[in-house]
Design a protein around this motif. Structure first.
Motif, PDB file in Angstrom:
ATOM      1  N   GLN A 198       2.643   6.031 -52.658  1.00 31.81           N
ATOM      2  CA  GLN A 198       2.894   6.471 -52.287  1.00 31.81           C
ATOM      3  C   GLN A 198       3.215   5.768 -50.609  1.00 31.81           C
ATOM      4  OE1 GLN A 198       0.368   8.385 -52.687  1.00 31.81           O
ATOM      5  NE2 GLN A 198       1.572   9.278 -54.635  1.00 31.81           N
ATOM      6  N   LEU A 199       4.343   5.214 -50.450  1.00 34.62           N
ATOM      7  CA  LEU A 199       4.700   4.237 -49.029  1.00 34.62           C
ATOM      8  C   LEU A 199       3.502   4.459 -48.289  1.00 34.62           C
ATOM      9  CD1 LEU A 199       6.151   2.060 -48.546  1.00 34.62           C
ATOM     10  CD2 LEU A 199       8.294   2.877 -47.865  1.00 34.62           C
ATOM     11  N   HIS A 200       3.513   5.431 -47.276  1.00 32.53           N
ATOM     12  CA  HIS A 200       3.698   6.397 -47.013  1.00 32.53           C
ATOM     13  C   HIS A 200       1.793   6.051 -46.282  1.00 32.53           C
ATOM     14  CE1 HIS A 200       2.659   9.399 -49.181  1.00 32.53           C
ATOM     15  NE2 HIS A 200       1.777  10.225 -48.371  1.00 32.53           N
ATOM     16  N   SER A 201       0.995   5.978 -47.049  1.00 31.35           N
ATOM     17  CA  SER A 201      -0.104   5.586 -47.204  1.00 31.35           C
ATOM     18  C   SER A 201      -0.291   4.270 -47.199  1.00 31.35           C
ATOM     19  CB  SER A 201      -0.914   6.403 -48.154  1.00 31.35           C
ATOM     20  OG  SER A 201      -1.022   5.601 -49.601  1.00 31.35           O
ATOM     21  N   LEU A 202       0.839   3.497 -47.026  1.00 32.04           N
ATOM     22  CA  LEU A 202       0.177   1.696 -47.273  1.00 32.04           C
ATOM     23  C   LEU A 202       0.653   1.247 -45.989  1.00 32.04           C
ATOM     24  CD1 LEU A 202      -0.582  -0.443 -49.372  1.00 32.04           C
ATOM     25  CD2 LEU A 202       2.248  -0.554 -49.704  1.00 32.04           C
ATOM     26  N   ARG A 203      -0.257   1.373 -45.084  1.00 32.24           N
ATOM     27  CA  ARG A 203      -0.216   0.894 -43.917  1.00 32.24           C
ATOM     28  C   ARG A 203      -0.650  -0.304 -43.468  1.00 32.24           C
ATOM     29  NH1 ARG A 203      -3.991   4.530 -40.129  1.00 32.24           N
ATOM     30  NH2 ARG A 203      -5.333   3.859 -41.836  1.00 32.24           N
ATOM     31  N   SER A 204      -0.018  -0.960 -42.781  1.00 33.03           N
ATOM     32  CA  SER A 204      -0.140  -3.083 -42.461  1.00 33.03           C
ATOM     33  C   SER A 204      -0.394  -2.763 -40.561  1.00 33.03           C
ATOM     34  CB  SER A 204       0.681  -3.723 -42.885  1.00 33.03           C
ATOM     35  OG  SER A 204       2.368  -3.491 -42.082  1.00 33.03           O
ATOM     36  N   LEU A 213       9.232   0.256 -45.211  1.00 27.57           N
ATOM     37  CA  LEU A 213       9.984  -0.460 -45.605  1.00 27.57           C
ATOM     38  C   LEU A 213       9.971  -1.515 -46.204  1.00 27.57           C
ATOM     39  CD1 LEU A 213      12.988   1.329 -46.249  1.00 27.57           C
ATOM     40  CD2 LEU A 213      11.921   1.513 -47.577  1.00 27.57           C
ATOM     41  N   GLY A 214       9.216  -2.569 -44.354  1.00 32.78           N
ATOM     42  CA  GLY A 214       8.893  -3.920 -44.617  1.00 32.78           C
ATOM     43  C   GLY A 214       7.848  -4.001 -44.633  1.00 32.78           C
ATOM     44  N   ASP A 215       7.021  -2.840 -44.685  1.00 32.06           N
ATOM     45  CA  ASP A 215       5.397  -3.286 -45.937  1.00 32.06           C
ATOM     46  C   ASP A 215       5.514  -3.270 -47.389  1.00 32.06           C
ATOM     47  OD1 ASP A 215       4.223  -2.507 -43.667  1.00 32.06           O
ATOM     48  OD2 ASP A 215       4.392  -0.765 -43.581  1.00 32.06           O
ATOM     49  N   LEU A 216       6.275  -2.166 -47.731  1.00 33.58           N
ATOM     50  CA  LEU A 216       6.875  -2.204 -49.525  1.00 33.58           C
ATOM     51  C   LEU A 216       7.259  -3.410 -49.573  1.00 33.58           C
ATOM     52  CD1 LEU A 216       6.521  -0.120 -51.430  1.00 33.58           C
ATOM     53  CD2 LEU A 216       9.840   0.142 -51.345  1.00 33.58           C
ATOM     54  N   ALA A 217       8.242  -4.070 -49.210  1.00 35.33           N
ATOM     55  CA  ALA A 217       9.158  -5.326 -49.153  1.00 35.33           C
ATOM     56  C   ALA A 217       7.264  -6.253 -49.332  1.00 35.33           C
ATOM     57  CB  ALA A 217       9.915  -6.191 -48.072  1.00 35.33           C
ATOM     58  N   GLU A 218       6.749  -6.371 -48.124  1.00 33.23           N
ATOM     59  CA  GLU A 218       6.036  -7.180 -47.943  1.00 33.23           C
ATOM     60  C   GLU A 218       4.480  -6.845 -49.600  1.00 33.23           C
ATOM     61  OE1 GLU A 218       3.279 -10.436 -45.655  1.00 33.23           O
ATOM     62  OE2 GLU A 218       5.019  -9.459 -45.713  1.00 33.23           O
ATOM     63  N   LEU A 219       4.432  -5.585 -49.381  1.00 36.60           N
ATOM     64  CA  LEU A 219       4.018  -5.322 -51.051  1.00 36.60           C
ATOM     65  C   LEU A 219       4.389  -5.909 -52.496  1.00 36.60           C
ATOM     66  CD1 LEU A 219       1.476  -3.979 -52.557  1.00 36.60           C
ATOM     67  CD2 LEU A 219       3.342  -2.288 -52.881  1.00 36.60           C
ATOM     68  N   ALA A 220       5.967  -6.705 -52.615  1.00 41.08           N
ATOM     69  CA  ALA A 220       6.415  -6.735 -53.459  1.00 41.08           C
ATOM     70  C   ALA A 220       6.031  -8.028 -53.345  1.00 41.08           C
ATOM     71  CB  ALA A 220       8.063  -5.954 -53.540  1.00 41.08           C
ATOM     72  N   ALA A 403      13.364  -8.700 -52.225  1.00 38.85           N
ATOM     73  CA  ALA A 403      12.022  -8.882 -52.479  1.00 38.85           C
ATOM     74  C   ALA A 403      11.064  -9.153 -53.804  1.00 38.85           C
ATOM     75  CB  ALA A 403      11.363  -8.401 -51.357  1.00 38.85           C
ATOM     76  N   CYS A 404      11.906  -7.784 -54.745  1.00 44.94           N
ATOM     77  CA  CYS A 404      11.533  -7.359 -55.388  1.00 44.94           C
ATOM     78  C   CYS A 404      11.460  -8.865 -56.539  1.00 44.94           C
ATOM     79  CB  CYS A 404      11.431  -6.939 -56.664  1.00 44.94           C
ATOM     80  SG  CYS A 404      10.766  -4.973 -55.408  1.00 44.94           S
ATOM     81  N   ALA A 405      12.457  -9.351 -56.822  1.00 43.19           N
ATOM     82  CA  ALA A 405      13.133 -10.538 -57.504  1.00 43.19           C
ATOM     83  C   ALA A 405      12.693 -11.681 -57.523  1.00 43.19           C
ATOM     84  CB  ALA A 405      14.878 -10.064 -57.160  1.00 43.19           C
ATOM     85  N   HIS A 406      12.764 -11.781 -55.703  1.00 42.35           N
ATOM     86  CA  HIS A 406      12.461 -13.606 -55.564  1.00 42.35           C
ATOM     87  C   HIS A 406      11.019 -13.543 -56.147  1.00 42.35           C
ATOM     88  CE1 HIS A 406      15.346 -13.659 -52.096  1.00 42.35           C
ATOM     89  NE2 HIS A 406      16.101 -13.972 -53.100  1.00 42.35           N
ATOM     90  N   LEU A 709      -5.311  -6.527 -48.754  1.00 44.09           N
ATOM     91  CA  LEU A 709      -5.088  -6.397 -50.718  1.00 44.09           C
ATOM     92  C   LEU A 709      -5.135  -7.805 -51.652  1.00 44.09           C
ATOM     93  CD1 LEU A 709      -2.469  -3.306 -51.297  1.00 44.09           C
ATOM     94  CD2 LEU A 709      -4.252  -3.671 -51.303  1.00 44.09           C
ATOM     95  N   ALA A 710      -4.051  -8.774 -50.708  1.00 46.07           N
ATOM     96  CA  ALA A 710      -3.886  -9.889 -51.930  1.00 46.07           C
ATOM     97  C   ALA A 710      -5.300 -10.520 -51.586  1.00 46.07           C
ATOM     98  CB  ALA A 710      -3.113 -11.118 -51.412  1.00 46.07           C
ATOM     99  N   GLY A 711      -6.725 -10.102 -50.944  1.00 49.70           N
ATOM    100  CA  GLY A 711      -7.320 -10.992 -50.932  1.00 49.70           C
ATOM    101  C   GLY A 711      -9.164  -9.757 -51.625  1.00 49.70           C
TER     102      GLY A 711
END
Length: 726
Positions: A198-204, A213-220, A403-406, A709-711
């Protein structure tokens, strides 16, 4: 959910009066179920009250036997129309061979005078014409003076939306002709795992109080480059009313055609970079106040987020655009045309009169009224502002896909399509005549929602949808697919049947209404083919085998959820019993996270909220038996050691998913970090449980940002498990 009790018992849905024969006949003629089997295998007879109410939603008076007889007569008359309202066929190949070709040749029946044979031709979407429409036969009808002329349409018509013309006497009639692919086909891709979220829950640290949507591209980038994920499946990003208090549910939007500007990353709007310093300073101050909430465990406050973002976006809207961006915006307006203008007009009206169009002045409740046109002329600037927001969303959604493709993702980004929209929202206002009135859609009782569900959305009327040439459905699909590599369809059984609940009735007092699934599947696969997208259907719950066969035949992937993959006696399905063409996962957004299911914490919560129909201890006993059966299977497969903890068990469950032949393995993001809390609890409201307002948290309930998340040890450990086995 699979039935575990096939007692064969029969009862009425609510103890109301039984339906009389004429009412049953009328209901069946309109493809309304007069009986069904519940999740425990019991046969349920639908009450007369429910059937009368559902028929009324079709505009049919069925109050007594005489009225039912009259309704049947009128329905029979409509069967003799000259042409069907829309012709939908599947593409056939020219090399099929005589026998199979004769069986599969697409046909259309025209009703015309017995003395006036029709002439048919096809205007192709690309401007060409086809005249090779052959008459196969003529049969007299029950209606005096009319014959039924059956024509064979050409084999191997190009995929697309064409127009079928018929000259009958001195009159020419035309209807849409949709030619869908025989089956959705995509290049062979390796198996992959990915996140569902759920995108709304994914804060940065850059979020304005909720994920964007910036967070979603970052997550990708993180998921693809660092963790080896092959896809993202994100919750519906459909648009809301923009009028506080905002409904937090992504599955109850005002529109499914257009996304919600609340998901915009403000700093990614190009006009931000060119705005005067004092404007950027004001925008930055708005963002700073909202970013402070990212580190707290407070519930997501959409009203505050939208208030801040709206103020910032209005400042940026006033910033002059470059010549190139102005040209691109004009092209966008031309491409979107009237549907976008209607949506922006509805948002403008909602700002003036509230988000419930049924409460507006009578003169504004239909988009074609003169008062709407007059108001639109006065509010031209406000309408353009809402169009501009959609253009920004179009750009940022495209950036997510890039971002997903890259990041090297095999499948890319999948957008979710909700099963319905608000009863009096933007979609129903724009296409008012296509929606049924006096009913909402939902679901009957099942294992996890034993009181049934009412989703507060109006259903499409099957007859009116066909008469529209499926245009609202087509436009909705095209909009969601525009920047998607795939589409997840929530409750895909809605293409076959929907549970209609009469106004004022309880959820279990509804019944099923059947749709023309062949036509709906054809339109879906046609639009997905155009977008080059895969489709995943959420085919969970009580689903007849032929429904899954029909979806598979079209190349639509299914959904396998671990907790439901068991026999009638509760025995878990071993890996070989799972489907290949599916998304396999532990859970969904409507179920508790894995950690809660393993500990039984979800039952204590549901008991406190009065959502159980059996005593708590009885529920816990059944739940423990189910969980233990899976643990025993994992140990038998050598995937789990004795005495393993919660994190190790969750990883073993995902290893098991990787052992199945499933093409796609979904990891629910809360499961990856050990979040215990259900982010949505069906059957509850905002007063009893904070559905869709919880930020992502770790196993201790502490807020967890995208930047971490990454770490995160649990995230990396689970990613290693899946990347090694997928």
């Amino acid at each position: 959910m699979q039935s575990s009790d096939h007692s064969g018992a029969s009862h009425r849905s609510d103890g109301s009066s039984a339906a009389w024969p004429e009412l049953v006949e009328a209901a069946r003629a309109y493809r309304i179920a007069t009986e069904y089997h519940d999740w425990q295998g019991n046969r349920v007879e639908v009450s007369a009250e429910t059937l009368i109410a559902v028929l009324a939603a079709f505009g049919v008076d069925a109050a007594d036997p005489a009225a039912c007889h009259d309704a049947l007569r009128q329905l029979a008359e409509r069967q003799f129309r000259a042409l069907p309202p829309c012709v939908v066929v599947r593409q056939e190949s020219e090399g099929a061979g005589p026998a199979s070709e004769a069986a599969a040749v697409p046909r259309v029946t025209v009703h015309a005078s017995s003395s006036s044979q029709p002439t048919l031709w096809i205007a192709l979407e690309d401007g060409g014409r086809r005249y090779d429409v052959a008459l196969l036969g003529v049969e007299p009808t029950e209606r005096r003076g009319l014959s039924a002329y059956t024509f064979a349409l050409p084999i191997a018509l190009p995929i697309g939306w064409h127009t079928l013309h018929a000259r009958i006497g001195g009159e020419v009639k035309q209807v849409p002709l949709a030619v869908s692919p025989r089956r959705l086909t995509t290049p062979t891709r390796r198996r992959a795992w990915g996140y569902t979220l759920q995108l709304h829950s994914l804060r940065s640290r850059r979020s304005w109080g909720m994920g964007d949507l910036g967070d979603l591209a970052e997550l990708a980038a993180i998921a693809g480059h660092d963790l080896g994920a092959g896809f993202l499946v994100v919750n519906p990003l459909h648009g809301g009313s923009g009028v506080p208090p905002l409904d937090p549910s992504p599955y109850l939007p005002a529109t499914r055609r257009y996304p919600d500007p609340i998901h915009l990353r403000i700093e990614s709007v190009p006009e931000y970079a060119y705005a005067p310093a004092e404007v950027r300073e004001q925008v930055d101050q708005l963002g700073t106040e909202l970013r402070k909430r990212n580190l707290s465990d407070d519930l997501i406050d959409r009203d505050r987020v939208w208030e801040g973002k709206t103020a910032a976006l209005r400042l940026l809207y006033a910033t002059p655009r470059t010549a190139g961006r102005s040209a691109a915006y004009r092209a966008y307006l031309v491409r979107e045309g009237r549907p976008l203008q209607l949506h922006a007009t509805w948002l403008t009206l909602a700002h003036l009169y509230g988000g419930n169009s049924a409460a507006w002045p009578e003169t504004l409740r239909h988009p074609d009224r003169a008062a709407v046109r007059e108001l639109a002329a006065v509010q031209r600037a406000e309408i353009d502002f809402h169009c501009w927001l959609q253009w920004l969303l179009d750009e940022q959604l495209a950036a997510v896909r890039t971002a997903c493709a890259h990041s090297g993702m095999v499948y890319g980004v999948f957008h979710d399509l909700a099963v319905g929209a608000q009863a009096d929202g933007a979609d129903t206002w724009a296409d008012l005549d296509v929606y049924a009135r006096g009913v909402t859609i939902g679901a009957p009782a099942d294992e996890f929602n034993q009181l049934g569900q009412d989703w507060s959305s109006r259903p499409w009327r099957p007859d009116r949808l066909a008469e529209s040439g499926y245009l609202p459905y087509r436009q909705m699909l095209a909009g969601v697919l525009r920047h998607a590599d795939g589409l997840r369809m929530d409750h895909v059984m809605a293409l076959f049947r929907l549970w209609w609940v009469p106004a004022g009735a309880k959820p279990h007092q509804g019944t099923y209404v059947y749709y023309d699934h062949e036509a709906l599947l054809a339109v879906l696969t046609l639009e997905a083919h155009r977008a080059g997208a895969l489709v995943i259907g959420e085919d969970l719950g009580t689903v007849e085998p032929w429904v899954r066969d029909a979806l598979a035949d079209r190349g639509i992937l299914g959904t396998n959820v671990l907790w439901f993959e068991r026999d009638a006696d509760g025995a878990p399905h071993p890996p070989g019993r799972w489907r290949e063409n599916c998304l396999a996962a532990l859970t969904t957004h409507d179920l508790p996270p894995a950690a809660a299911l393993l500990t039984g914490a979800h039952l204590d919560l549901r008991a406190r909220l009065g959502l159980l129909t059996r005593p708590l201890e009885e529920e816990k006993e059944a739940d423990r038996a189910n969980v233990q059966a899976w643990i025993d299977l994992l140990r038998g497969c050598g995937l789990l050691r004795s005495g393993a903890g919660e994190q190790e068990t969750i990883e073993a469950l995902h290893r098991f998913l990787a052992w199945t032949p499933a093409r796609m393995i979904g990891v629910y993001l809360p499961d990856a970090v050990g979040d215990l809390r259900p982010h949505n609890l069906p059957g509850t409201s905002g007063d009893t449980y904070p559905n869709w307002r919880l930020p992502l948290a770790d196993s201790g309930g502490r807020p967890l940002l995208l930047d971490q998340l990454a770490g995160h040890p649990r995230v990396r450990s689970l990613a290693r498990v899946l990347s090694a086995l997928a």
